[in-house]
Write an enzyme that holds these catalytic residues in place. Sequence first.
Site, PDB file in Angstrom:
ATOM      1  N   SER A  20       0.361  -1.239   0.332  1.00 23.40           N
ATOM      2  CA  SER A  20       0.088   0.109  -0.137  1.00 23.40           C
ATOM      3  C   SER A  20       1.221   1.401  -0.090  1.00 23.40           C
ATOM      4  CB  SER A  20      -0.809  -0.108   0.891  1.00 23.40           C
ATOM      5  OG  SER A  20      -0.011   0.232   2.397  1.00 23.40           O
ATOM      6  N   LYS A  56       0.863   4.334   7.056  1.00 28.48           N
ATOM      7  CA  LYS A  56       0.557   5.388   5.624  1.00 28.48           C
ATOM      8  C   LYS A  56       0.504   6.896   5.678  1.00 28.48           C
ATOM      9  CE  LYS A  56      -3.501   2.329   4.607  1.00 28.48           C
ATOM     10  NZ  LYS A  56      -2.793   1.292   3.155  1.00 28.48           N
TER      11      LYS A  56
END
Length: 243
Positions: free
Chosen positions: A77, A122
Amino acid sequence: MDTEAQPTERDRSLPPAEPENTSGSAGPEGRSRSALAPRVTRWLPGGRITLTLLLCLLFLLALNTFVARPFQIPSGSMEQGLRVGDRVLVNKLAYPFGDGPRRGDVIVFDGSGYFGEADYIKRVVGVGGDHVVCCDGEGRIRVNGRSVDESGFLFPGDSPSTVRFDVVVPDGRLFVLGDHRGASSDSRDHLGSPGGGMIPVDHVIGRADGIVWPFGHATRLHRPDAYARVPAPGKDTAEGGHG
């Protein structure tokens, strides 16, 4: 008058003076202190080696608990900057004694109750009070009316987002996205969940400051300049939307 000092006979009633210790050896108190380590090593199986290993273990535990900890990248990701299996060093002191997370920071956080019962990594796109929108006429994300050029870290071929959203980040929360937008489950996927996909700041474990393994991929992680021109929350302008 003769002022020269005259020799006097020693007072034989006094006990003889103790000889001065010139050997450099410690007295009883010093000996008792220096004997502590040998006593401990005699008690431990393995002696000094075991004691050294225990002290190193305690140091590493304290370091991991209060200062920094390694984190292994579990998915793609955050490609292409962070690859599956990379280990990053998470700075746990980055925020407690200063400002909170800033736009562009790569953070590791506890997703419990929001993303899932695990730790996630993230990039911060919006902080408390920010107005985050996808997308402008060129497909770029806008923050407080300013379009952000994320091409410097997005996965090649990815668009900033195929999911449309228009959110205001609550105070004390963060809007986070993965760099590989096509392979990231992030704030966009939890807009309808409790908390609206916004991560509480107090769930942040720390800031990822660098890749430490593998050595051939080791590097520092810097906050990109892409968000530097984003205005403060509440200052959206029509002109800013075209920037």
